[in-house]
Design an enzyme around this catalytic site. Sequence first.
Site, short mmCIF file in Angstrom:
data_model
loop_
_atom_site.label_atom_id
_atom_site.label_comp_id
_atom_site.label_asym_id
_atom_site.label_seq_id
_atom_site.Cartn_x
_atom_site.Cartn_y
_atom_site.Cartn_z
N GLU A 118 0.83 -1.25 -0.09
CA GLU A 118 0.05 0.12 -0.18
C GLU A 118 0.80 1.29 -0.08
O GLU A 118 2.08 1.39 0.52
CB GLU A 118 -0.85 -0.09 1.36
CG GLU A 118 -2.04 -1.18 0.82
CD GLU A 118 -2.91 -1.29 2.28
OE1 GLU A 118 -3.93 -1.72 2.13
OE2 GLU A 118 -2.26 -1.04 3.28
N CYS A 131 3.54 8.51 1.17
CA CYS A 131 3.89 7.45 2.12
C CYS A 131 4.16 6.00 1.62
O CYS A 131 3.01 5.58 1.11
CB CYS A 131 2.83 7.18 3.47
SG CYS A 131 3.49 6.06 4.66
N CYS A 138 6.52 -7.11 6.97
CA CYS A 138 7.81 -6.61 7.65
C CYS A 138 8.30 -7.93 8.48
O CYS A 138 7.46 -8.71 9.20
CB CYS A 138 7.47 -5.59 8.57
SG CYS A 138 8.73 -4.78 9.57
N CYS A 142 6.66 -5.80 15.69
CA CYS A 142 6.22 -4.63 16.64
C CYS A 142 4.70 -5.17 17.14
O CYS A 142 3.88 -5.27 16.07
CB CYS A 142 6.35 -3.21 16.01
SG CYS A 142 8.06 -3.03 15.47
N CYS A 145 1.62 -2.82 15.60
CA CYS A 145 1.71 -2.44 14.05
C CYS A 145 1.00 -3.60 13.35
O CYS A 145 1.41 -4.81 13.54
CB CYS A 145 3.20 -2.32 13.54
SG CYS A 145 3.18 -2.18 12.01
N GLU A 199 10.55 -2.51 6.87
CA GLU A 199 11.63 -1.60 7.60
C GLU A 199 12.54 -1.42 6.37
O GLU A 199 13.28 -2.15 5.90
CB GLU A 199 12.32 -2.61 8.73
CG GLU A 199 13.38 -2.30 9.12
CD GLU A 199 13.58 -0.68 9.63
OE1 GLU A 199 12.67 -0.61 10.58
OE2 GLU A 199 14.33 0.10 8.96
N PHE A 253 10.55 5.43 18.26
CA PHE A 253 11.25 5.15 19.52
C PHE A 253 10.18 4.37 20.74
O PHE A 253 10.21 3.54 21.29
CB PHE A 253 11.50 6.70 20.13
CG PHE A 253 12.54 6.43 21.17
CD1 PHE A 253 13.83 5.91 20.90
CD2 PHE A 253 12.44 6.90 22.59
CE1 PHE A 253 14.89 5.79 21.85
CE2 PHE A 253 13.30 7.00 23.56
CZ PHE A 253 14.78 6.28 23.05
N HIS A 254 9.14 4.86 20.70
CA HIS A 254 7.81 4.19 21.35
C HIS A 254 7.88 3.83 22.96
O HIS A 254 6.95 3.55 23.44
CB HIS A 254 7.24 3.34 20.60
CG HIS A 254 7.30 3.52 19.13
ND1 HIS A 254 6.54 4.50 18.61
CD2 HIS A 254 7.27 2.78 17.94
CE1 HIS A 254 6.22 4.57 17.11
NE2 HIS A 254 7.00 3.37 16.90
N ASN A 329 -3.30 3.78 16.33
CA ASN A 329 -4.50 3.65 15.38
C ASN A 329 -4.85 2.08 15.24
O ASN A 329 -4.01 1.16 15.17
CB ASN A 329 -4.07 4.00 13.87
CG ASN A 329 -3.61 5.23 13.48
OD1 ASN A 329 -4.64 6.07 13.88
ND2 ASN A 329 -2.65 5.71 13.19
N CYS A 372 -1.10 5.31 9.91
CA CYS A 372 -0.02 4.58 10.40
C CYS A 372 -0.18 3.22 11.00
O CYS A 372 -0.97 3.14 11.92
CB CYS A 372 0.83 5.46 11.26
SG CYS A 372 1.20 6.94 10.97
N1 SAH Z 1 9.13 -0.02 9.57
C1 SAH Z 1 9.43 1.46 10.06
C2 SAH Z 1 8.58 2.27 8.86
C3 SAH Z 1 7.09 2.10 8.80
S1 SAH Z 1 5.88 2.31 10.04
C4 SAH Z 1 9.34 1.78 11.31
O1 SAH Z 1 8.82 1.25 12.12
O2 SAH Z 1 9.83 2.93 11.64
C5 SAH Z 1 5.97 4.11 10.39
C6 SAH Z 1 5.36 4.49 11.82
O3 SAH Z 1 3.88 4.02 12.12
C7 SAH Z 1 6.30 3.86 12.69
O4 SAH Z 1 6.64 4.75 13.68
C8 SAH Z 1 5.40 2.83 13.66
O5 SAH Z 1 6.01 2.45 14.64
C9 SAH Z 1 4.20 3.65 13.56
N2 SAH Z 1 3.05 2.67 13.88
C10 SAH Z 1 2.99 1.42 13.40
N3 SAH Z 1 1.72 0.77 13.83
C11 SAH Z 1 1.11 1.84 14.22
C12 SAH Z 1 -0.47 1.93 14.70
N4 SAH Z 1 -1.17 1.06 14.77
N5 SAH Z 1 -0.70 3.31 15.46
C13 SAH Z 1 -0.02 4.18 15.18
N6 SAH Z 1 1.34 4.21 14.68
C14 SAH Z 1 1.73 3.10 14.12
FE1 SF4 Z 2 7.81 -3.29 10.94
FE2 SF4 Z 2 7.76 -0.74 11.50
FE3 SF4 Z 2 5.30 -2.11 11.62
FE4 SF4 Z 2 7.58 -2.68 13.35
S1 SF4 Z 2 6.41 -0.75 13.18
S2 SF4 Z 2 6.45 -4.37 12.59
S3 SF4 Z 2 9.45 -2.22 11.95
S4 SF4 Z 2 6.59 -1.64 9.80
#
Ligand code: SAH
Ligand code: SF4
Length: 396
Positions: A118, A131, A138, A142, A145, A199, A253-254, A329, A372
Amino acid sequence: MANDATAPITQDLVTIPRKLPEGDKTNLVGLTRDQLREALLAIGTPEKQVKMRVGQIWQWIYQKGVRTFADMTNLAKDYRATLEQHFVIELPEVVSRQVSDDGTRKYLVRIAGGHEVETVYIPEEDRGTLCISSQVGCTLTCSFCHTGTQKLVRNLTAGEIIGQVMLARDDLGEWPRPGRHPKDETRLLSNIVLMGMGEPLYNFENVRDAMKIAMDPEGISLSRRRITLSTSGVVPEIARTAEEIGCLLAISFHATTDEIRDKLVPINKRWNIATLLDALRDYPRLSNSERITFEYVMLKGVNDSDEAARRLVQLIRGIPAKINLIPFNEWPGAPYERSDWKRIRSFADIIYKAGYASPIRTPRGEDIMAACGQLKSATERARKSRAQIAAEAGLD
Ligand code: SAH
Ligand code: SF4
């Protein structure tokens, strides 16, 4: 059996290529300048002309958006025919386009092998951000995600990565007319964020080659400052990002303790917070004008306390940074909830008072699951169960 026309045809969407390859024609989209040069030499382009030909073809493809060799009118007719014989100019296929109430556009894009990724276009007042995805799925998991719950993974090629930029320009009708170069600020597609699926630092070379194409002044010509790469923290590749791509950096970072980050961003078990911060302190391009963005997803009761906010500013002290707070989200089966707005504001306030910009990212395109972390291929089949997600997050 193979020749039996009556044999049942079993279709597997995941493995069927979207088109049979046309002989062994090479797709020129995504080749670096050097690779294009080699390809042109291989079909007999005279050494003396090759530099000029690379420039001409490059401009047709990336500056003017031309897709057939016949349209390359400054090349001799027989040379165009030779190009046609050996090469194609192909983008990934747009399977569907959804437009959100807020103008966000989400493209479902099919790449070779039938995989889908996407791409999301987010219009704002002063910019338009695309984006883009760097992998199908991936490998990292995480726990908050959606993409991380997808089992199927493959790296996108450079052509599939830059192809997302080109197909969005097609859809936006934004290939400049000859001789006209709109300024970055007035472009519909003015910024790129590598924040879609995947990633990017696990697909470094292809991402680099694609971004070099996006920045090339003879083509799409986006400033390196308008490209942001987001990583979950692949420490050994961070310095290379500055040196070989030169774009801006965002870090997922999170969390402010290793205990919590291990659960949210499991790559932390490999490179923990201290190691990651050391790499960022050494980031070759660190400066006030090119601050690092710290992305911080707000998860109710998990990482959103005032204490966590104070720890965050302590940790990043000395690093030119801004902190992008992302309200979580939701997606089906997610083991978390979004923090309350009051909590998010209180968290943001502590960071702001410590001297850091702390914008709260407004969720965009939620009605079409384009926000995101919500991206995940619709055709993807091997879904993990709710229990598996929770178990991997250490939440059971
Ligand atoms: N893999 C890379 C880039 C893609 S994710 C990374 O993790 O940085 C883009 C951003 O969205 C990242 O900061 C990710 O942690 C965040 N993200 C992932 N799932 C999310 C969710 N459900 N709600 C809000 N942000 C989220
Ligand atoms: Fe992969 Fe980024 Fe999602 Fe983590 S947040 S699972 S690194 S896409």
